[in-house]
Design an enzyme around this catalytic site. Sequence first.
Site, PDB file in Angstrom:
ATOM      1  N   ARG A   1       2.964  10.247 -11.261  1.00  0.00           N
ATOM      2  CA  ARG A   1       1.618  11.011 -11.882  1.00  0.00           C
ATOM      3  C   ARG A   1       2.701  12.582 -11.656  1.00  0.00           C
ATOM      4  NH1 ARG A   1      -2.189   7.676  -9.205  1.00  0.00           N
ATOM      5  NH2 ARG A   1      -2.080   8.094  -7.342  1.00  0.00           N
TER       6      ARG A   1
ATOM      7  N   ALA B   1       0.913  -1.351  -0.239  1.00  0.00           N
ATOM      8  CA  ALA B   1       0.457  -0.346   0.058  1.00  0.00           C
ATOM      9  C   ALA B   1       1.241   1.344   0.180  1.00  0.00           C
ATOM     10  CB  ALA B   1      -0.858  -0.049   1.266  1.00  0.00           C
TER      11      ALA B   1
ATOM     12  N   CYS C   1      -5.682  -6.366   4.769  1.00  0.00           N
ATOM     13  CA  CYS C   1      -7.028  -6.333   5.480  1.00  0.00           C
ATOM     14  C   CYS C   1      -7.834  -7.331   5.197  1.00  0.00           C
ATOM     15  CB  CYS C   1      -8.193  -5.207   5.986  1.00  0.00           C
ATOM     16  SG  CYS C   1      -6.427  -3.753   6.437  1.00  0.00           S
TER      17      CYS C   1
ATOM     18  N   ARG D   1       2.868   1.115 -16.207  1.00  0.00           N
ATOM     19  CA  ARG D   1       2.906   3.311 -16.055  1.00  0.00           C
ATOM     20  C   ARG D   1       4.648   3.501 -15.689  1.00  0.00           C
ATOM     21  NH1 ARG D   1      -1.858   0.546 -14.274  1.00  0.00           N
ATOM     22  NH2 ARG D   1      -3.787   1.173 -14.336  1.00  0.00           N
TER      23      ARG D   1
ATOM     24  N   SER E   1       0.754  -4.821  -3.717  1.00  0.00           N
ATOM     25  CA  SER E   1      -0.053  -4.102  -4.043  1.00  0.00           C
ATOM     26  C   SER E   1      -2.064  -4.682  -3.825  1.00  0.00           C
ATOM     27  CB  SER E   1      -0.825  -2.909  -5.356  1.00  0.00           C
ATOM     28  OG  SER E   1       0.377  -2.547  -5.584  1.00  0.00           O
TER      29      SER E   1
ATOM     30  N   TRP F   1     -32.604  10.291  18.931  1.00  0.00           N
ATOM     31  CA  TRP F   1     -31.258  10.356  19.448  1.00  0.00           C
ATOM     32  C   TRP F   1     -30.727   9.339  18.952  1.00  0.00           C
ATOM     33  CZ3 TRP F   1     -29.120  15.346  21.764  1.00  0.00           C
ATOM     34  CH2 TRP F   1     -30.537  16.035  21.606  1.00  0.00           C
TER      35      TRP F   1
END
Length: 467
Positions: free
Chosen positions: A22, A11, A45, A72, A41, A449
């Site tokens: 970019r 990550a 979790c 990329r 990547s 509430w």
Amino acid sequence: MERMVVIGGDAAGMSAASQARRLRGPGELEIVAFERSHFASYSACGIPYWVGGDVDRREQLVARSPQEHRSRGIDLRMRTEVVEIDVPGQRVRSRDLESGTEAWTGYDKLVIATGARPVRPRLPGIDAPGVHGVQTLDDGQALLDTLAGLEGRRAVVVGAGYIGVEMAEALLKRGLDVTVVNRGEQPMATLDPDMGRLVHEAMDGMGITTVNGAEVTKILTGPEVGASPVPGGPGGRVRAVATEDGEFPADVVVLGIGVEPETELARAAGLPLGTHGGLLTDLSMRVRGYEDVWAGGDCVEVLDLVSGRERHIPLGTHANKHGQIIGAGVGGGYATFPGVVGTAVSKVCDLEIARTGLLEKEARAVGLRFVTVTVESTSRAGYYPGAAPMTVKMLAERRTGRLLGVQIVGREGAGKRVDVAAVALTAGMTVEGMTALDLGYAPPFSPVWDPVLVAARKATAAVAQAG
């Protein structure tokens, strides 16, 4: 042309690489990334939900393949481990895990995103076949391979934190008899014990046996088929988990004790580490004292905005934000990561568990005086079908009424309510100020509430009474 070297392809590392790309094209910045596993990547979790069958295929957890990164303009080198960082020489030494070949790679900008490793205590039998940590996709696949060939149906999970309870659910869904061995007073040490007790009661009701106050002393093994006939002989598979008070039979063991920062490389390189073993960075995620070295993700410590102290909180949300900030810095821009309030949410079967801010023991540790309140409410208007119970606990500073923390345990609709409290904590709100929040209301979604606001009203009264 400058070169950016990234250590770690998940990550934080690949978010940093992608953001830098970019901002700066291949003609301005060369990007080389090293990842020692078979995957990059991906969502760690999501592993418990893949193991439990909620996610069908491993590939669904992969956000972007190595081939996509390479297309990329990122030179992502898989199955390649960085084994040394030479900070004065601005280079790293890597090893190809398939061939054993080593090479040095120079850098102008270095990003350390080595993540965290499962806590694996040094116990007899801890490395026996059938004992699994669950941190990477490789780990998840190894566990699934074991389960596929399992003859028995007994599973023991060691530890009852987020990983432990999620894996207990996954194994239960696969039809195993699950025992959770926990050294703490109650499951979920990220909750106060009174809230952890609610989790314990719910897990018992689901058929998960939870043993608290039990310290594991060793993993007992038996011989493989055709191996030594001596019970507990060398090389045998796991057969039980032992504590001082007894043994718990096991055909498979999952370690859910937690994780710690993977910072041995950084330590050897002389980079600054905090009290929890994580790298220390400034607001722009630069390693303190090093202009051209950044770090992010599970290998760093972050500022707790409530206590004012550094903490280690390994979460994918933080890692992706860190990566964006690092990529901006490397790419010539500027961004900062101000800190966290310690928000986390999880579940075990249909029980949702959430917390943000400080626990009682954490508030005491930083010298705060506080009041606590606990309220029982429902996720929807009580008369609306599907209304489910939830318990909300709130901590407020005694003198000022500043919100310090919230814990929530309940059924459907409980967990994500913690986000309201997270925003209030980040804004430095008082519990009295929270009572005026204009939250959405309709019977299918909330009582008149909202439970969090009911707790805020009760906390406001407790602060006033405490003087």
